[in-house]
Design a protein around this motif. Structure first.
Motif, mmCIF file in Angstrom:
data_model
loop_
_atom_site.group_PDB
_atom_site.id
_atom_site.type_symbol
_atom_site.label_atom_id
_atom_site.label_comp_id
_atom_site.label_asym_id
_atom_site.label_seq_id
_atom_site.Cartn_x
_atom_site.Cartn_y
_atom_site.Cartn_z
ATOM 1 N N SER A 1 -12.685 16.862 45.634
ATOM 2 C CA SER A 1 -12.301 16.869 44.223
ATOM 3 C C SER A 1 -10.790 16.978 44.070
ATOM 4 O O SER A 1 -10.221 16.461 43.101
ATOM 5 C CB SER A 1 -12.992 18.023 43.487
ATOM 6 O OG SER A 1 -12.381 19.272 43.752
ATOM 7 N N GLY B 1 -9.426 13.602 44.545
ATOM 8 C CA GLY B 1 -9.564 12.943 43.256
ATOM 9 C C GLY B 1 -10.567 11.812 43.192
ATOM 10 O O GLY B 1 -11.335 11.572 44.139
ATOM 11 N N PRO B 2 -10.589 11.074 42.082
ATOM 12 C CA PRO B 2 -11.546 9.988 41.867
ATOM 13 C C PRO B 2 -11.517 8.915 42.939
ATOM 14 O O PRO B 2 -12.491 8.172 43.078
ATOM 15 C CB PRO B 2 -11.125 9.425 40.503
ATOM 16 C CG PRO B 2 -10.482 10.575 39.808
ATOM 17 C CD PRO B 2 -9.751 11.328 40.876
ATOM 18 N N ILE C 1 -14.615 8.768 45.083
ATOM 19 C CA ILE C 1 -15.947 8.466 44.554
ATOM 20 C C ILE C 1 -16.625 7.302 45.270
ATOM 21 O O ILE C 1 -17.805 7.414 45.653
ATOM 22 C CB ILE C 1 -15.883 8.220 43.035
ATOM 23 C CG1 ILE C 1 -15.525 9.514 42.308
ATOM 24 C CG2 ILE C 1 -17.218 7.664 42.516
ATOM 25 C CD1 ILE C 1 -15.359 9.356 40.799
ATOM 26 N N VAL D 1 -15.928 16.378 41.638
ATOM 27 C CA VAL D 1 -14.961 15.413 41.108
ATOM 28 C C VAL D 1 -15.151 15.242 39.599
ATOM 29 O O VAL D 1 -14.187 15.211 38.833
ATOM 30 C CB VAL D 1 -15.084 14.050 41.830
ATOM 31 C CG1 VAL D 1 -14.181 13.009 41.166
ATOM 32 C CG2 VAL D 1 -14.731 14.182 43.307
ATOM 33 N N ALA D 2 -16.418 15.137 39.168
ATOM 34 C CA ALA D 2 -16.701 14.959 37.740
ATOM 35 C C ALA D 2 -16.217 16.146 36.926
ATOM 36 O O ALA D 2 -15.741 15.982 35.795
ATOM 37 C CB ALA D 2 -18.198 14.746 37.532
ATOM 38 N N TYR E 1 -12.165 16.067 36.964
ATOM 39 C CA TYR E 1 -11.532 14.927 36.291
ATOM 40 C C TYR E 1 -12.472 14.397 35.209
ATOM 41 O O TYR E 1 -13.437 13.678 35.512
ATOM 42 C CB TYR E 1 -11.210 13.816 37.285
ATOM 43 C CG TYR E 1 -10.193 14.207 38.321
ATOM 44 C CD1 TYR E 1 -8.829 14.060 38.089
ATOM 45 C CD2 TYR E 1 -10.608 14.738 39.540
ATOM 46 C CE1 TYR E 1 -7.890 14.431 39.043
ATOM 47 C CE2 TYR E 1 -9.674 15.116 40.505
ATOM 48 C CZ TYR E 1 -8.323 14.959 40.249
ATOM 49 O OH TYR E 1 -7.409 15.334 41.196
ATOM 50 N N ALA F 1 -13.349 10.799 35.207
ATOM 51 C CA ALA F 1 -14.193 10.309 36.305
ATOM 52 C C ALA F 1 -15.650 10.721 36.136
ATOM 53 O O ALA F 1 -16.484 10.366 36.968
ATOM 54 C CB ALA F 1 -13.658 10.825 37.638
ATOM 55 N N ARG F 2 -15.951 11.451 35.071
ATOM 56 C CA ARG F 2 -17.319 11.951 34.892
ATOM 57 C C ARG F 2 -18.330 10.817 34.844
ATOM 58 O O ARG F 2 -19.378 10.872 35.491
ATOM 59 C CB ARG F 2 -17.406 12.780 33.611
ATOM 60 C CG ARG F 2 -18.783 13.413 33.369
ATOM 61 C CD ARG F 2 -18.778 14.249 32.090
ATOM 62 N NE ARG F 2 -20.055 14.912 31.871
ATOM 63 C CZ ARG F 2 -21.105 14.355 31.288
ATOM 64 N NH1 ARG F 2 -21.021 13.094 30.852
ATOM 65 N NH2 ARG F 2 -22.241 15.031 31.128
ATOM 66 N N GLU G 1 -18.229 7.778 36.090
ATOM 67 C CA GLU G 1 -18.417 7.112 37.383
ATOM 68 C C GLU G 1 -19.241 7.990 38.319
ATOM 69 O O GLU G 1 -20.127 7.497 39.035
ATOM 70 C CB GLU G 1 -17.060 6.793 38.008
ATOM 71 C CG GLU G 1 -17.149 5.949 39.270
ATOM 72 C CD GLU G 1 -15.792 5.604 39.850
ATOM 73 O OE1 GLU G 1 -15.755 4.924 40.903
ATOM 74 O OE2 GLU G 1 -14.762 6.013 39.261
ATOM 75 N N SER G 2 -18.975 9.298 38.310
ATOM 76 C CA SER G 2 -19.735 10.206 39.165
ATOM 77 C C SER G 2 -21.186 10.304 38.712
ATOM 78 O O SER G 2 -22.112 10.268 39.537
ATOM 79 C CB SER G 2 -19.098 11.597 39.164
ATOM 80 O OG SER G 2 -17.863 11.602 39.830
#
Length: 251
Positions: free
Chosen positions: A109, A112-113, A116, A143-144, A147, A150-151, A153-154
């Motif tokens: 995390s 970062g994104p 992913i 990660v979600a 960020y 990025a929620r 995408e996660s």
């Protein structure tokens, strides 16, 4: 076991060899304060993967060096370390190394994104161990949470994996649902309900469908008694293919 690493490390990376047990400090050190920069990433990655250090004497300070190295890589947001760090997840199933399972989600995390896609691919690969894949799930959740952008995408990665609930290990399904609930993923509730209805969920992970609804805020409380559950097989493995969850080596 080796008491000393066989490969020397340059200064200031070598300083990590003497930091010792991380439980002696409440917070992670600021590793950049030790002089570590992006220039030192290759040596930090080498330290993370150093089997001599991983297998050093459990009472030594050197045995903790890989842990300090992966923390430093997280603080440096080392995208180049993503794949090497993923290769450590096997240690959870193969070596009972729960430090990897507990710390690497936070490290990913911090990177970062950018982590992913690799985490998503790792999670989807059925050749990896069960708890290595659970760590990938936890990493995507971390990660979600860190960020907001990025929620989506996660969540998409976690939901795509849960859509395979018929093929997934029920314990993996349980952790997927547990972390989706932690993220308050109400949009995934219909998918969760189907997985519960198919009886493909390890209920010992986080409970039944009614527990899930309460966790998501869809219900204020349970309407029915919670079912009585037996301890899961992975807590009491009968062979070497099912590992207990415990700290390993680093006592």
């Amino acid at each position: 076991m080796n008491d000393k690493p066989t490969n020397p490390y340059p200064y200031p990376v070598s300083r990590l060899l003497n930091l010792g047990d991380p439980r002696e400090r409440k917070e992670w050190p600021v590793y950049t304060a030790l002089g570590l920069t992006a220039v030192h990433m290759p040596d930090l990655i080498r330290m993370v993967l150093d089997d001599d250090l991983h297998e050093a004497d459990s009472d030594s300070r050197e045995v903790w060096a890989p842990l300090h190295a992966w923390r430093a890589l997280g603080q440096l947001r080392a995208v180049a370390a993503i794949e090497p760090l993923l290769s450590l997840l096997r240690r959870i199933d193969e070596d009972d190394d729960d430090w990897v399972g507990e710390e690497l989600p936070r490290v990913f995390s911090m990177i970062g994104p950018a982590a992913i896609p690799a985490l998503t691919a790792y999670l989807a690969d059925e050749t990896h161990g069960l708890f290595a894949r659970v760590a990938a799930v936890h990493s995507l959740e971390w990660v979600a949470r860190r960020y907001t952008a990025a929620r989506g995408e996660s969540l998409a990665a976690l939901s795509r994996q849960l859509e395979r609930f018929e093929e997934n290990d029920p314990t993996l399904n349980g952790f997927l649902i547990s972390y989706l609930i932690d993220l308050k993923a109400v949009e995934s509730a219909p998918l969760m309900e189907r997985a519960f209805a198919a009886e493909r969920i390890d209920l010992t992970v986080m409970g039944d469908w009614e527990d899930a609804q309460v966790g998501l805020g869809l219900k204020s409380k349970r309407a029915y008694p919670r079912p009585r559950l037996h301890p899961p097989d992975w807590l009491f493995p009968s062979d070497e293919s099912r590992k207990p969850r415990k700290k390993q080596r680093k006592k």
